[in-house]
Enzyme design. Structure first.
Site, PDB file in Angstrom:
ATOM      1  N   ASP A 183     -11.740   4.103  -0.368  1.00 34.10           N
ATOM      2  CA  ASP A 183     -10.336   4.647  -0.066  1.00 34.10           C
ATOM      3  C   ASP A 183     -10.453   5.558   0.812  1.00 34.10           C
ATOM      4  O   ASP A 183     -12.186   6.606   0.378  1.00 34.10           O
ATOM      5  CB  ASP A 183      -9.285   4.902  -1.649  1.00 34.10           C
ATOM      6  CG  ASP A 183      -7.484   4.941  -0.821  1.00 34.10           C
ATOM      7  OD1 ASP A 183      -7.685   5.409  -0.141  1.00 34.10           O
ATOM      8  OD2 ASP A 183      -6.436   3.884  -0.560  1.00 34.10           O
ATOM      9  N   HIS A 254      -6.373   5.538   5.006  1.00 34.22           N
ATOM     10  CA  HIS A 254      -7.345   5.276   3.847  1.00 34.22           C
ATOM     11  C   HIS A 254      -8.790   4.685   3.829  1.00 34.22           C
ATOM     12  O   HIS A 254      -9.548   4.455   3.169  1.00 34.22           O
ATOM     13  CB  HIS A 254      -6.706   3.842   3.241  1.00 34.22           C
ATOM     14  CG  HIS A 254      -5.155   4.424   2.235  1.00 34.22           C
ATOM     15  ND1 HIS A 254      -5.452   5.433   1.183  1.00 34.22           N
ATOM     16  CD2 HIS A 254      -4.216   3.779   3.200  1.00 34.22           C
ATOM     17  CE1 HIS A 254      -3.391   5.504   1.527  1.00 34.22           C
ATOM     18  NE2 HIS A 254      -2.741   4.405   2.248  1.00 34.22           N
ATOM     19  N   GLU A 321      -0.372   2.157   5.620  1.00 29.63           N
ATOM     20  CA  GLU A 321      -0.089   3.870   5.156  1.00 29.63           C
ATOM     21  C   GLU A 321      -1.626   4.501   6.847  1.00 29.63           C
ATOM     22  O   GLU A 321      -2.435   4.928   6.250  1.00 29.63           O
ATOM     23  CB  GLU A 321      -0.611   3.944   4.635  1.00 29.63           C
ATOM     24  CG  GLU A 321       0.289   4.109   3.159  1.00 29.63           C
ATOM     25  CD  GLU A 321       0.894   4.426   2.327  1.00 29.63           C
ATOM     26  OE1 GLU A 321       1.541   4.598   1.517  1.00 29.63           O
ATOM     27  OE2 GLU A 321      -0.878   5.094   1.255  1.00 29.63           O
TER      28      GLU A 321
HETATM   29  C1  TNX Z   1       0.811   3.180  -1.452  1.00 33.38           C
HETATM   30  S1  TNX Z   1       0.382   0.009  -1.919  1.00 33.38           S
HETATM   31  C2  TNX Z   1      -0.158   2.955  -1.324  1.00 33.38           C
HETATM   32  C3  TNX Z   1      -1.173   3.471  -2.700  1.00 33.38           C
HETATM   33  C4  TNX Z   1      -0.837   4.334  -3.857  1.00 33.38           C
HETATM   34  C5  TNX Z   1       0.168   3.722  -4.139  1.00 33.38           C
HETATM   35  C6  TNX Z   1       0.616   4.534  -5.338  1.00 33.38           C
HETATM   36  C7  TNX Z   1      -0.388   0.734  -0.661  1.00 33.38           C
HETATM   37  C8  TNX Z   1      -0.815  -0.497   0.343  1.00 33.38           C
HETATM   38  N1  TNX Z   1      -0.763   2.146  -0.571  1.00 33.38           N
HETATM   39  O1  TNX Z   1      -2.033   3.964  -1.288  1.00 33.38           O
HETATM   40  O2  TNX Z   1      -1.707   4.221  -4.063  1.00 33.38           O
HETATM   41  O3  TNX Z   1       0.909   4.123  -3.174  1.00 33.38           O
HETATM   42  O4  TNX Z   1       1.901   4.198  -5.632  1.00 33.38           O
END
Ligand code: TNX
Length: 548
Positions: A183, A254, A321
Site C-alpha cells: 500500500d 495505493h 480507490e
Molecule cells: C478503505 S477497503 C480501503 C482501505 C482502508 C479502509 C479503512 C478498501 C478496498 N480500501 O484502504 O484501509 O477503507 O477502513
C-alpha cells in the site's frame, strides 16, 4: 458443550457412564492420508496435556481404550463435501471422520473445544481429568470462503504474530487469510529482482496517529517486510491448518511505497516522483502508477515472484480507490487513452486491471479485486471483493462473477465495537458483536443462480489504527468468533431470527478458550486501560449503516 462456531447437529447422550477420558495411555490413530491432521492434533494435545500419544493406524487405535481415531468417510464426502465431519465420542473412544482432510482438521478443532479451555494451552497445568461426555456431532460449513483480511502494510506485523493469527483463524474454522501486502504506507514482500521495493518501500519515517484531522504523528520510524522464505513458511503453516493465503498487490492506486522505491513507476510528467517517500498519512492517495508498457512489465515481474511463493488459485490485485487526477493531467496517460481507443481515465483503469486479469489467467490463476474493478467490465474468470456495501457484489454475481462479500458497513473490523468514549480511536460505524452476528452474506432478493456465485464472506482488518498484535487482538475478537459462526453455521437467513442470546451464552465458554490461547479480546464491559487511546482522534460515522 458450547461450541463456536455452532455445528449443524449435536446430540449429547445422557448416559454419563459413557464418558470418554483422555489419558497418558491414549493413542491417536490415523487412516492413510490423515497423518498430517493427526500430527497437528498430537502436537497440540501433547503440549496441553503432557501426554505423548503413540501414533498408529486408526484400526489399531480402536483396540485400545480411550483412543482418538481419524478416518475418512466416503459417503460424507459425496454428500456434504471434503470440509464435512462427524465426531462420535463414547466410552470406547473419540472417532473423528472427515469427508476429506479439511473436514478431519475441523473435527480435530472441535474435539479440542470439547476438551475445555486448558486444551488451548502450551503446557499442562493442574486440573480435572480430560473427560468428554458422550456425544455425536455432524457438521459442515455453509460457505467455502471464510476469510479474513489482514493489512500488514499500514502496520507491519512480525512473522511470529502472523503465525499466531493463523492459529486463531484455524481455531474458528476460518480458511482464507487475505494478506494485504502493499500500500502507500509500506511494501512488505521481498521481490528479488526489484530490491528497492523493500530497501526503500518497506520503511517510513513516522506514522499518523489517529485520523487525519488530528494532525498527530508519532515520530517513530516504522517498517518491516517478509522475505520470500518467511512467506513460504506462512503459506505452509497456514496450509497445514487448511487455510489458503491469498496475497494482495494493490494496483494501480495505493502504490506510493512502490513509487518511492522506483520513481519511474509514477506519473513523472505530472509530479516529481523522485521526491516522494513512503507515505506517512492515512487516506486516499493521489500518487498512482503510470500506465506505460514499462510499468506493466515491472508488475509482471513482481507477480512472477508472487506466484512462486503463493500457490492460491486467486491473486488479489486491489484496484480500489485510484484517483484519476494525475492521469487527467498526464500527457502520457492521455496519449495512452487515445492510442487504446478508450473513453476516459476510468477506461484506462479497467484496461490496466484487465491486462493483469489476462496475465493471471494465462498462468492458471484467477484475479480477484475490490468492487471498483467492475467499472468498465471484467474478464469472466475474475472475482470481486464487495466492500462498498452489497451493491457491487450483487451486480457482479448477477453478471456471473464469483463474489466475496465484505461490505464495510458490516464486517470492517477496524470499525469501533461500541459507541462509548472509551473505544480506542473510534472509526466507522458502530459494529458490535451482535451486529456482526446478524451479518448476512447473501442479501435477500438475490436470485438462486446469482447467490451461487457468493463464495462466502470476509472480515477485513485494516490496520491504520492498530499498530501491533495486541491492537489486532482487540479489534478482531470477539467479533471474529461471531463472524466465524456466520460463515460456518446454518443460521437463519433472516438476521432478525438469529438467536444472539444463545451465541452470547456459548461465548461465556469461549472467552476462557481465547484466554488460554492468549488473545487480548475486547471484554464485554469495555476496553481495559491499555486498550484505550484517550485523546487520539478517530472518524466515527454517526447512526447505523444502511439496512440490507
Ligand atoms: C478503505 S477497503 C480501503 C482501505 C482502508 C479502509 C479503512 C478498501 C478496498 N480500501 O484502504 O484501509 O477503507 O477502513
Amino acid at each position: 458443550m458450547d461450541l463456536i462456531p455452532a455445528p449443524t447437529r449435536l446430540h449429547e447422550w445422557d448416559r454419563h457412564e459413557w464418558t470418554f477420558e483422555l489419558t497418558a495411555t491414549s493413542r491417536i490413530g490415523a487412516d492413510h492420508g490423515a497423518e498430517g491432521v493427526a500430527r497437528w492434533l498430537r502436537s497440540e494435545l501433547s503440549a496441553a496435556t503432557g501426554f505423548t500419544f503413540d501414533a498408529c493406524a486408526a484400526q489399531q487405535a480402536t483396540q485400545s481404550a480411550n483412543s482418538i481415531t481419524l478416518s475418512f468417510d466416503e459417503r460424507l464426502r459425496a454428500e456434504r463435501g471434503r470440509e464435512a465431519y462427524t465426531i462420535t465420542v463414547d466410552v470406547y473412544g473419540a472417532r473423528l471422520a472427515g469427508g476429506g482432510r479439511p473436514g478431519l482438521f475441523y473435527a480435530a478443532q472441535t474435539l479440542r473445544q470439547l476438551l475445555g479451555p486448558r486444551a488451548f494451552r502450551r503446557a499442562p497445568i493442574p486440573g480435572e481429568p480430560w473427560k468428554i461426555q458422550s456425544v455425536t456431532i455432524e457438521d459442515a460449513p455453509r460457505f467455502g470462503w471464510r476469510g479474513v483480511l489482514l493489512d500488514v502494510s499500514r502496520h507491519f506485523l512480525p512473522k511470529a504474530d502472523v503465525l499466531r493469527f493463523v492459529d486463531q483463524l484455524a481455531a474458528h474454522k476460518l480458511n482464507v487469510l487475505h494478506l494485504h501486502l502493499t500500500d502507500d504506507q509500506g511494501w512488505r514482500i521481498e521481490i528479488e529482482r526489484y530490491p528497492r521495493l523493500t530497501e526503500v518501500g518497506a520503511w517510513r519515517e513516522r506514522s499518523m496517529v489517529g485520523f487525519r484531522a488530528g494532525e498527530r504523528r508519532d515520530d517513530r520510524p516504522h517498517g518491516g517486510y517478509y522475505t520470500k522464505d518467511d512467506l513460504r513458511e506462512i503459506v505452509a503453516y497456514a496450509a497445514k491448518r487448511h487455510i489458503t493465503v491469498v496475497p494482495e498487490i494493490d494496483l494501480p492506486g495505493h502504490s506510493q511505497a512502490a513509487i518511492a522505491a522506483y520513481p519511474e513507476l509514477g506519473n513523472t510528467d505530472v509530479v516529481d516522483t523522485a521526491a516522494l517517500g513512503v507515505w506517512t498519512d492515512w487516506g486516499v492517495n493521489p500518487n498512482v502508477l503510470n500506465v506505460s508498457e514499462r510499468t506493466l512489465r515491472f508488475f509482471e515481474g513482481v507477480l512472477e515472484e508472487v506466484l512462486e511463493v503463493f500457490p492460491s488459485e486467486f491473486v488479489h490485485l486491489g484496484g480500489d480507490e485510484c484517483p484519476k487526477d494525475q492521469w487527467r493531467a498526464s500527457a502520457a496517460a492521455q496519449a495512452r487513452i487515445k492510442e487504446l481507443g478508450l473513453a476516459d481515465e476510468d477506461g484506462l483503469q479497467s484496461w490496466f486491471i484487465r491486462h493483469f486479469d489476462r496475465w493471471l489467467a494465462e498462468r492458471g490463476r484467477r484475479l480477484i479485486g475490490w468492487d471498483e474493478i467492475l467499472e468498465g467490465g471484467l474478464a469472466p474468470g475474475a472475482a470481486v471483493s464487495s466492500w462498498r456495501g452489497y451493491a457491487g457484489g450483487v451486480a457482479a454475481a448477477e453478471a456471473g462473477h464469483d463474489v466475496v462479500m465484505c461490505p464495510e458497513q458490516y464486517v470492517y473490523l477496524d470499525h469501533r465495537q461500541a459507541a462509548g468514549e472509551d473505544e480506542p480511536i473510534p472509526v466507522g460505524y458502530v459494529r458490535s458483536l451482535e451486529d456482526v452476528y446478524r451479518f448476512e452474506p447473501v442479501p435477500a432478493g438475490l436470485g438462486a443462480e446469482a447467490a451461487a456465485h457468493v463464495l462466502g464472506a470476509q472480515a477485513n482488518l485494516w490496520t491504520e489504527f492498530m499498530d501491533d498484535a495486541r491492537d489486532v487482538d482487540y479489534r478482531a475478537f470477539p467479533r471474529l468468533a461471531a463472524f466465524a459462526e456466520v460463515v460456518w453455521s446454518a443460521l437463519p437467513a433472516d438476521p432478525a431470527d438469529r438467536d444472539f442470546a444463545d451465541f452470547e451464552r456459548r461465548m461465556a465458554a469461549h472467552y476462557p478458550r481465547l484466554d488460554a490461547l492468549g488473545v487480548e479480546y475486547r471484554r464485554p464491559e469495555g476496553p481495559r486501560p491499555w486498550q484505550r487511546r484517550p485523546g487520539v482522534l478517530g472518524r466515527p460515522v454517526d447512526g447505523r449503516p444502511p439496512a440490507l
